[in-house]
Design a protein around this motif. Sequence first.
Motif, PDB file in Angstrom:
ATOM      1  N   LEU A  30       0.818  -1.205   0.000  1.00 20.83           N
ATOM      2  CA  LEU A  30       0.000   0.000   0.000  1.00 20.83           C
ATOM      3  C   LEU A  30       0.857   1.262   0.000  1.00 20.83           C
ATOM      4  CD1 LEU A  30      -2.883   0.914  -0.038  1.00 20.83           C
ATOM      5  CD2 LEU A  30      -2.954   0.708   2.443  1.00 20.83           C
ATOM      6  N   GLN A  31       1.952   1.242   0.732  1.00 18.21           N
ATOM      7  CA  GLN A  31       2.841   2.400   0.734  1.00 18.21           C
ATOM      8  C   GLN A  31       3.440   2.629  -0.651  1.00 18.21           C
ATOM      9  OE1 GLN A  31       5.418   1.234   3.983  1.00 18.21           O
ATOM     10  NE2 GLN A  31       4.457   2.676   5.398  1.00 18.21           N
ATOM     11  N   SER A  36       3.408   5.306  -6.286  1.00 21.32           N
ATOM     12  CA  SER A  36       3.358   5.054  -7.722  1.00 21.32           C
ATOM     13  C   SER A  36       1.964   5.182  -8.305  1.00 21.32           C
ATOM     14  CB  SER A  36       3.912   3.656  -8.022  1.00 21.32           C
ATOM     15  OG  SER A  36       3.143   2.663  -7.379  1.00 21.32           O
ATOM     16  N   LEU A  37       0.927   4.934  -7.491  1.00 20.76           N
ATOM     17  CA  LEU A  37      -0.454   4.998  -7.975  1.00 20.76           C
ATOM     18  C   LEU A  37      -1.259   6.038  -7.215  1.00 20.76           C
ATOM     19  CD1 LEU A  37      -1.086   1.135  -8.199  1.00 20.76           C
ATOM     20  CD2 LEU A  37      -0.527   2.686 -10.074  1.00 20.76           C
ATOM     21  N   GLY A  38      -0.559   7.039  -6.698  1.00 21.47           N
ATOM     22  CA  GLY A  38      -1.221   8.059  -5.890  1.00 21.47           C
ATOM     23  C   GLY A  38      -2.337   8.777  -6.620  1.00 21.47           C
ATOM     24  N   HIS A  39      -2.213   8.910  -7.941  1.00 24.61           N
ATOM     25  CA  HIS A  39      -3.255   9.615  -8.694  1.00 24.61           C
ATOM     26  C   HIS A  39      -4.582   8.870  -8.676  1.00 24.61           C
ATOM     27  CE1 HIS A  39      -1.597   6.659 -11.495  1.00 24.61           C
ATOM     28  NE2 HIS A  39      -2.704   6.764 -12.203  1.00 24.61           N
ATOM     29  N   THR A  40      -4.544   7.557  -8.454  1.00 24.24           N
ATOM     30  CA  THR A  40      -5.786   6.779  -8.406  1.00 24.24           C
ATOM     31  C   THR A  40      -6.413   6.787  -7.017  1.00 24.24           C
ATOM     32  OG1 THR A  40      -4.716   4.669  -7.843  1.00 24.24           O
ATOM     33  CG2 THR A  40      -4.838   5.260 -10.172  1.00 24.24           C
ATOM     34  N   LEU A  71     -16.668  -0.861  -4.303  1.00 20.11           N
ATOM     35  CA  LEU A  71     -16.131  -1.531  -5.479  1.00 20.11           C
ATOM     36  C   LEU A  71     -14.949  -0.730  -6.016  1.00 20.11           C
ATOM     37  CD1 LEU A  71     -16.631  -3.883  -7.530  1.00 20.11           C
ATOM     38  CD2 LEU A  71     -17.906  -2.201  -8.886  1.00 20.11           C
ATOM     39  N   ASN A  72     -13.815  -1.409  -6.208  1.00 20.55           N
ATOM     40  CA  ASN A  72     -12.585  -0.757  -6.663  1.00 20.55           C
ATOM     41  C   ASN A  72     -12.087  -1.389  -7.953  1.00 20.55           C
ATOM     42  OD1 ASN A  72     -12.051   0.986  -4.358  1.00 20.55           O
ATOM     43  ND2 ASN A  72     -11.679  -0.901  -3.238  1.00 20.55           N
ATOM     44  N   ALA A  73     -11.439  -0.607  -8.778  1.00 26.93           N
ATOM     45  CA  ALA A  73     -10.718  -1.113  -9.940  1.00 26.93           C
ATOM     46  C   ALA A  73      -9.225  -0.951  -9.682  1.00 26.93           C
ATOM     47  CB  ALA A  73     -11.122  -0.350 -11.202  1.00 26.93           C
ATOM     48  N   ASP A  74      -8.458  -1.961 -10.043  1.00 24.91           N
ATOM     49  CA  ASP A  74      -7.006  -1.913  -9.910  1.00 24.91           C
ATOM     50  C   ASP A  74      -6.435  -1.283 -11.178  1.00 24.91           C
ATOM     51  OD1 ASP A  74      -4.184  -2.636  -9.864  1.00 24.91           O
ATOM     52  OD2 ASP A  74      -4.709  -4.079  -8.299  1.00 24.91           O
ATOM     53  N   ALA A  75      -5.610  -0.262 -11.024  1.00 29.73           N
ATOM     54  CA  ALA A  75      -5.071   0.447 -12.186  1.00 29.73           C
ATOM     55  C   ALA A  75      -3.968  -0.331 -12.880  1.00 29.73           C
ATOM     56  CB  ALA A  75      -4.547   1.818 -11.763  1.00 29.73           C
ATOM     57  N   THR A 251      -4.017  -7.250  -4.118  1.00 25.55           N
ATOM     58  CA  THR A 251      -4.070  -6.376  -5.285  1.00 25.55           C
ATOM     59  C   THR A 251      -2.837  -5.467  -5.280  1.00 25.55           C
ATOM     60  OG1 THR A 251      -5.228  -4.525  -4.226  1.00 25.55           O
ATOM     61  CG2 THR A 251      -6.580  -6.374  -5.001  1.00 25.55           C
ATOM     62  N   SER A 252      -2.781  -4.567  -6.239  1.00 25.04           N
ATOM     63  CA  SER A 252      -1.676  -3.604  -6.275  1.00 25.04           C
ATOM     64  C   SER A 252      -1.738  -2.620  -5.115  1.00 25.04           C
ATOM     65  CB  SER A 252      -1.704  -2.821  -7.597  1.00 25.04           C
ATOM     66  OG  SER A 252      -1.620  -3.685  -8.703  1.00 25.04           O
ATOM     67  N   TYR A 253      -2.833  -2.650  -4.358  1.00 23.62           N
ATOM     68  CA  TYR A 253      -3.028  -1.739  -3.234  1.00 23.62           C
ATOM     69  C   TYR A 253      -3.010  -2.475  -1.893  1.00 23.62           C
ATOM     70  CZ  TYR A 253      -4.596   1.241  -7.070  1.00 23.62           C
ATOM     71  OH  TYR A 253      -4.669   1.953  -8.239  1.00 23.62           O
TER      72      TYR A 253
END
Length: 556
Positions: A30-31, A36-40, A71-75, A251-253
């Motif tokens: 998550l960190q 890297s995915l802060g915009h999402t 509900l979340n989408a993984d970028a 997930t990526s998060y």
Amino acid sequence: MAPSSWSTSLQVDENNLQKYMCQKQHILTLQGAAVSLGHTLALMPTTNAADGLVHFGDSLMLRSACTHGLLNADAVAQVSVNSGLRSSASGLVVSTSATLSSCPRNVFTVSRVDDKDGFGDQTYVHYGQVIRLGTGAGLHDQPYYVWASASEGNEEQGGGSTGSARGVAEVCVYPRAASGSYWRVLRAETPPRRKVRPRAGTNHSSSSSAASADDNDAASNETRVSLGDAVRLESVAGGCDLQSDPTVIMTSYGNEWRVFAFKGALSLNTVPGIDEHRPEAGATNEWSFTNSDWADGMMEDVRKKAAARATVPPDDVADVSGDPAMHLIDPVYRAQQGLRDLEAEGLGAHRYSVIARVYPLLKGTGMHVVRKLRRMCRSTDVVGKGQLPLRTFQGLLSWVAVRLSEQELQQMKELFGVDAAGKQWRPGFYSTPQEEDSVVRIDYQRFFQLMGPAGMSTLRLETVRDAYTMLQDKALGRIVEVSHIRRLYRPESHPEVQTGSITEVEAQEDFLLQWDVESADGSISWNEFLDYYRDVSLATETDDIFVELVRSSWGL
């Protein structure tokens, strides 16, 4: 009584270790995503209509009644999709999580599939109407649509569910508005009706309006979907409901809950204990549309309840137990608080950091390192009690390039130390550290058992059995001997050969050195073969990698 007590203690430590390792991996992932995915994860507005209804064109969030997550989408994380089109594209993983703030991951735009679906030119979403849910530009340049496969998957196993659940279908977000992205909105409290799947070439949306005409009057206000309504989303292509349950996926998060499609709700063995602010879990196939006004209200309500329970002024609540609202809006904060809670319970780094460092080192150094260490422990244990002197065990770890600090040695004693009678070691009974070190022994059997699951998974076990059966088929009288494994083993499958670290000749020699042939005729029993692969399994993280390793080793 002693074995039962020991077994229970081991199981408790296994569960606590898994909790700690899982939480640690979650926060690290998550960190990384926060950077890297802060915009999402940035805050983004939703549609806040004054009438409280769901309209086409609205940007809203979808909340699961079971996990109480959005509900979340993984970028980033992709899934292979067989959409039935000539040129299929990859989809992205979907999940639900406890973060309630609106962001590009969880805000979806509601769109109409067919303007001539029998519901006139109203902009409201009605029950029985077919919609699409698409991601916004904050996630990707092009929209991705919530999509479910039309084909049914394997039998549902585990995941907190019970019953003979079949027909699980894959769900993801997909970059094409194919038929798998058509979802019929139904009332959650209404039992699902049996519908005839439209024949190929028919208009899905038109057939859906006809099927719902008996129950819904499109001109009536009662058929319009409101924010917060309990709804089901039924896939037009597959007839399955969109679902989420407490099964954790990575997930990526970090750690989140899975999303899938299934006909009918699944029964939960246990209510998922996500945090103290969550009410009892609802149906796995029940959802509600919501917006940022609702999320803000939830957070304000949580803050008020926490302040009312606290014995300190409200402004100091965050200093005492953490800001409860931050648990809902900041995933990194929630993960860090989770690690702090484990530490406060004595289940964090103070207890498990040594094996959190040592186990990955042993597994990552080579596929046979765990086996070599265990064999050295056995040969050094001349009494055969499964225990070794503390300093002896420390020396064996050094032989496989794992060196312990004095602090880590103390942690090893706390986890695996026993006294001369075999009882768990407790500090404070010896006059000097030297006397203590001379008495304390390490239960190395417990050390290895805590390294991995108590048994191999069914998939791994069946793969090993297939390999042994193949060796039997090629052996005279089906008796497997050393000569067979020497002749049939494929050293090019060795992971270190594939990385160029060792040659095939070195891999062949390394493999043959791992066998302690107990029989005088040089035969290798099933138990000996399985014992070898149990050690290899401890050093192999995933089932896919293990299966590929075994199959490629024997040409299966």
